[in-house]
Design a protein around this motif. Structure first.
Motif, PDB file in Angstrom:
ATOM      1  N   LYS A  38       9.918 -18.225 -91.505  1.00 22.91           N
ATOM      2  CA  LYS A  38      10.838 -19.111 -92.218  1.00 22.91           C
ATOM      3  C   LYS A  38      11.915 -19.718 -91.322  1.00 22.91           C
ATOM      4  CE  LYS A  38      10.427 -17.470 -96.958  1.00 22.91           C
ATOM      5  NZ  LYS A  38      11.179 -17.051 -98.173  1.00 22.91           N
ATOM      6  N   LEU A  39      11.948 -19.318 -90.053  1.00 24.07           N
ATOM      7  CA  LEU A  39      12.943 -19.885 -89.151  1.00 24.07           C
ATOM      8  C   LEU A  39      12.629 -21.358 -88.877  1.00 24.07           C
ATOM      9  CD1 LEU A  39      13.400 -17.019 -86.526  1.00 24.07           C
ATOM     10  CD2 LEU A  39      14.971 -17.680 -88.364  1.00 24.07           C
ATOM     11  N   ARG A  40      13.659 -22.169 -88.886  1.00 26.98           N
ATOM     12  CA  ARG A  40      13.457 -23.604 -88.659  1.00 26.98           C
ATOM     13  C   ARG A  40      13.362 -23.932 -87.177  1.00 26.98           C
ATOM     14  NH1 ARG A  40      17.466 -27.164 -92.191  1.00 26.98           N
ATOM     15  NH2 ARG A  40      16.044 -28.742 -91.364  1.00 26.98           N
ATOM     16  N   SER A  41      13.898 -23.087 -86.328  1.00 25.39           N
ATOM     17  CA  SER A  41      13.795 -23.311 -84.887  1.00 25.39           C
ATOM     18  C   SER A  41      13.571 -21.978 -84.196  1.00 25.39           C
ATOM     19  CB  SER A  41      15.063 -23.988 -84.348  1.00 25.39           C
ATOM     20  OG  SER A  41      16.207 -23.185 -84.594  1.00 25.39           O
ATOM     21  N   PHE A  42      12.860 -22.045 -83.072  1.00 32.38           N
ATOM     22  CA  PHE A  42      12.482 -20.843 -82.338  1.00 32.38           C
ATOM     23  C   PHE A  42      12.188 -21.268 -80.910  1.00 32.38           C
ATOM     24  CE2 PHE A  42       9.819 -17.206 -81.142  1.00 32.38           C
ATOM     25  CZ  PHE A  42      10.470 -16.154 -81.794  1.00 32.38           C
ATOM     26  N   PRO A  43      12.638 -20.505 -79.923  1.00 31.19           N
ATOM     27  CA  PRO A  43      12.422 -20.939 -78.528  1.00 31.19           C
ATOM     28  C   PRO A  43      10.955 -20.905 -78.124  1.00 31.19           C
ATOM     29  CG  PRO A  43      13.375 -18.735 -78.589  1.00 31.19           C
ATOM     30  CD  PRO A  43      13.405 -19.252 -79.997  1.00 31.19           C
ATOM     31  N   ALA A  44      10.571 -21.863 -77.311  1.00 29.34           N
ATOM     32  CA  ALA A  44       9.225 -21.861 -76.742  1.00 29.34           C
ATOM     33  C   ALA A  44       9.105 -20.700 -75.767  1.00 29.34           C
ATOM     34  CB  ALA A  44       8.951 -23.181 -76.040  1.00 29.34           C
ATOM     35  N   GLY A  45       7.864 -20.271 -75.518  1.00 26.66           N
ATOM     36  CA  GLY A  45       7.627 -19.201 -74.568  1.00 26.66           C
ATOM     37  C   GLY A  45       7.903 -17.819 -75.106  1.00 26.66           C
ATOM     38  N   LEU A  46       7.980 -17.660 -76.416  1.00 24.15           N
ATOM     39  CA  LEU A  46       8.346 -16.380 -77.015  1.00 24.15           C
ATOM     40  C   LEU A  46       7.578 -16.178 -78.319  1.00 24.15           C
ATOM     41  CD1 LEU A  46      10.299 -13.885 -77.003  1.00 24.15           C
ATOM     42  CD2 LEU A  46      11.886 -15.313 -78.330  1.00 24.15           C
ATOM     43  N   LEU A  47       7.045 -14.969 -78.508  1.00 28.71           N
ATOM     44  CA  LEU A  47       6.373 -14.603 -79.755  1.00 28.71           C
ATOM     45  C   LEU A  47       6.616 -13.121 -80.026  1.00 28.71           C
ATOM     46  CD1 LEU A  47       2.848 -16.326 -79.582  1.00 28.71           C
ATOM     47  CD2 LEU A  47       4.822 -17.032 -80.957  1.00 28.71           C
ATOM     48  N   THR A  48       6.235 -12.681 -81.199  1.00 31.67           N
ATOM     49  CA  THR A  48       6.268 -11.269 -81.549  1.00 31.67           C
ATOM     50  C   THR A  48       5.197 -10.998 -82.587  1.00 31.67           C
ATOM     51  OG1 THR A  48       7.695  -9.442 -82.261  1.00 31.67           O
ATOM     52  CG2 THR A  48       7.984 -11.539 -83.406  1.00 31.67           C
ATOM     53  N   LEU A  49       4.758  -9.743 -82.685  1.00 26.43           N
ATOM     54  CA  LEU A  49       3.775  -9.392 -83.715  1.00 26.43           C
ATOM     55  C   LEU A  49       3.859  -7.904 -84.030  1.00 26.43           C
ATOM     56  CD1 LEU A  49       1.428  -7.814 -81.984  1.00 26.43           C
ATOM     57  CD2 LEU A  49       0.423 -10.068 -81.733  1.00 26.43           C
ATOM     58  N   GLY A  50       3.049  -7.474 -84.985  1.00 28.61           N
ATOM     59  CA  GLY A  50       2.991  -6.072 -85.373  1.00 28.61           C
ATOM     60  C   GLY A  50       4.240  -5.606 -86.085  1.00 28.61           C
ATOM     61  N   ASP A  51       4.632  -4.360 -85.832  1.00 29.62           N
ATOM     62  CA  ASP A  51       5.790  -3.777 -86.502  1.00 29.62           C
ATOM     63  C   ASP A  51       7.086  -4.498 -86.185  1.00 29.62           C
ATOM     64  OD1 ASP A  51       4.153  -1.892 -87.634  1.00 29.62           O
ATOM     65  OD2 ASP A  51       5.039  -0.161 -86.634  1.00 29.62           O
ATOM     66  N   SER A  52       7.120  -5.275 -85.110  1.00 27.34           N
ATOM     67  CA  SER A  52       8.314  -6.065 -84.819  1.00 27.34           C
ATOM     68  C   SER A  52       8.552  -7.108 -85.906  1.00 27.34           C
ATOM     69  CB  SER A  52       8.181  -6.762 -83.460  1.00 27.34           C
ATOM     70  OG  SER A  52       8.006  -5.825 -82.421  1.00 27.34           O
ATOM     71  N   ILE A  53       7.473  -7.548 -86.557  1.00 26.90           N
ATOM     72  CA  ILE A  53       7.594  -8.462 -87.694  1.00 26.90           C
ATOM     73  C   ILE A  53       7.745  -7.680 -88.982  1.00 26.90           C
ATOM     74  CG2 ILE A  53       6.398 -10.199 -89.085  1.00 26.90           C
ATOM     75  CD1 ILE A  53       5.122 -11.262 -86.572  1.00 26.90           C
ATOM     76  N   ALA A  54       6.885  -6.699 -89.202  1.00 22.35           N
ATOM     77  CA  ALA A  54       6.938  -5.940 -90.459  1.00 22.35           C
ATOM     78  C   ALA A  54       6.413  -4.539 -90.240  1.00 22.35           C
ATOM     79  CB  ALA A  54       6.125  -6.642 -91.551  1.00 22.35           C
ATOM     80  N   SER A  55       7.134  -3.564 -90.759  1.00 21.21           N
ATOM     81  CA  SER A  55       6.692  -2.171 -90.731  1.00 21.21           C
ATOM     82  C   SER A  55       6.607  -1.677 -92.166  1.00 21.21           C
ATOM     83  CB  SER A  55       7.644  -1.302 -89.913  1.00 21.21           C
ATOM     84  OG  SER A  55       8.970  -1.383 -90.405  1.00 21.21           O
ATOM     85  N   PHE A  56       5.544  -0.938 -92.459  1.00 21.67           N
ATOM     86  CA  PHE A  56       5.213  -0.580 -93.827  1.00 21.67           C
ATOM     87  C   PHE A  56       5.231   0.932 -94.012  1.00 21.67           C
ATOM     88  CE2 PHE A  56       2.664  -3.984 -92.030  1.00 21.67           C
ATOM     89  CZ  PHE A  56       3.080  -5.073 -92.773  1.00 21.67           C
TER      90      PHE A  56
END
Length: 456
Positions: A306-324
């Motif tokens: 939902k972020l409208r802006s985000f720096p290029a050259g950067l990503l994240t996945l897994g529990d860094s996004i959501a932990s259940f």
């Protein structure tokens, strides 16, 4: 995210974190970058050992069928290697006992495999395969201090130092991917670059649980996996066969209702579960490990999509996004499926954060709705309740009730819970008709030791 398109250069990618999410991310990046460097705080063991950075490694772990398929896509042949090394496997319905909503799901071939492995064994095997990829290298015993970004619109590397202190150094990279999980510093790093932190959502399940591995007196008398999910009481139990012939049993409860850390409390809790098969399996069993306690306060997700802006050259996945809530066994599967999505987007051409986070959210959202939907059935669990969630829960109650005698519905439930089919498959006309008919029919009494086998 108008400025979020990643640069075409694919010389060097850095992955922060060498747990399962970091490993599958590295596997996804390896075909598309000349070099992939995985950075890890811990000193990585040479074999399948528990380590400080993976405290949950001593508890029962599940790779859902969709995760098994994703692992095999990222690292072809890895599942066969696990099985050849001793990991037991079997059909998720025929070889497993599922107690959902207070009743057993009917047995009938689901067509998707389950696998039983300890977390250290799985991580070691996957790490060995990733380390063998020509473009991948590991640096352990190092901690990332900050992102490098001379232009706030683009990240171009990281600053790191030896874990515990030492001389800092800079590493240049075309892509930095954060896979540090629940302890991710990415929201703070974004703020330091002038970006908004993602909105967060929590469901306070307050899960308390205890785990021990056992050598059963009669291991052939129990299924590959035996699961009891919360029904009237917020208690659960899962017993899973492991690669070394042992079985791992995790029992616990929502709202801090798990057992005290004593042998007596642990065994009494297992005996109080709705399915007596778990307690019966422990008769004459020998403990292999000490009791391992853990507490999981809340499921958390960060809405990077939902972020409208985000720096290029950067990503994240897994529990860094959501932990259940770990009771649902989704974390490794979600990370693997998100990594498959990353590889597909890289193969399709220039990658943008917007595109990736949209794909990652579609995976995460299914897991979130399954986990939090189950937890929010209990009024004392704090979290946002929606009308659509309440409607879905009522429908699933009818579906799982009918699935006690209908193997088609049981199969469909397991395929959705296992990330093979999407939740929309619950609403196919043929499935809806079976749900309505089955939930109205009288339910026959079920055997209280094993789920019934029903031809389908």
């Amino acid at each position: 995210m108008a400025r979020s398109a990643l640069h075409e250069a694919r010389e060097h990618a850095v992955v922060i974190g060498a747990s399962m999410a970091g490993l599958v991310a590295a596997a996804a990046l390896a075909p598309h970058y000349r070099r992939v460097t995985v950075l890890e705080r811990d000193v990585l063991p040479d074999g399948p050992e528990n380590r400080r950075g993976v405290p949950q490694g001593r508890h029962a772990h599940g790779v859902q069928p969709g995760g098994v398929q994703a692992l095999d896509r990222l690292l072809p042949g890895i599942v066969d290697e696990l099985v050849m090394a001793g990991a037991p496997t079997g059909d998720m319905s025929l070889a497993c006992s599922w107690m959902v909503g207070g009743g057993y799901l009917a047995r009938g071939e689901a067509g998707v495999p389950g696998i039983g492995v300890t977390r250290p064994f799985l991580e070691h095997r996957v790490r060995s395969r990733v380390a063998a990829l020509p473009s991948v290298s590991f640096r352990d015993g190092v901690e990332v201090l900050r992102l490098l970004a001379e232009d706030p619109h683009r990240v171009h590397g990281v600053e790191l130092a030896p874990t515990g202190g030492g001389t800092a150094e800079r590493i240049e990279a075309d892509l930095v991917l954060d896979a540090t999980g629940k302890v991710s510093k990415l929201p703070q790093w974004l703020a330091s670059l002038g970006y908004r932190s993602p909105a967060e959502e929590r469901v306070h399940c307050k899960m308390a649980y205890l785990t021990r591995r056992w050598q059963l007196a009669d291991p052939d008398a129990i299924d590959l996996v035996t699961i009891v999910t919360p029904a009237e009481a917020p208690h659960f139990g899962v017993l899973i066969a492991q690669e070394d012939g042992s079985h791992i049993l995790t029992v616990g409860g929502l709202l801090d209702s798990g057992p005290a850390r004593t042998d007596e409390a642990y065994l009494a809790f297992a005996a109080g579960l709705a399915n007596p098969a778990i307690a019966n399996a422990l008769v004459g069993a020998t403990p292999v490990t000490d009791l391992q306690p853990s507490h999981f306060p809340a499921s958390l997700r960060r809405r990077y999509d939902k972020l409208r802006s985000f720096p290029a050259g950067l990503l994240t996945l897994g529990d860094s996004i959501a932990s259940f809530n770990p009771m649902y066994g989704q974390g490794m599967t979600v990370a693997a499926l998100q990594s498959v999505a990353l590889r597909e987007l890289l193969a399709a051409g220039p990658l943008s954060a917007r595109k990736f986070f949209a794909r990652a959210h579609r995976v995460e959202d299914v897991a979130w709705k399954i986990a939090t939907g189950g937890d929010l059935r209990f009024d004392a669990v704090e979290g946002r309740r929606t009308v659509s969630g309440k409607i879905m829960n009522r429908y699933l109650d009818k579906l799982t009730l009918a699935a006690r005698t209908d193997p088609v519905l049981s199969r469909q439930f397991l395929r959705v819970a296992g990330f093979i089919d999407g939740p929309e498959s619950f609403f196919k006309p043929a499935i809806v008709r079976r749900v309505l008919a089955g939930s109205r029919a009288p339910q026959q009494a079920q055997d209280q030791t094993r789920a019934p086998a029903v031809a389908g």
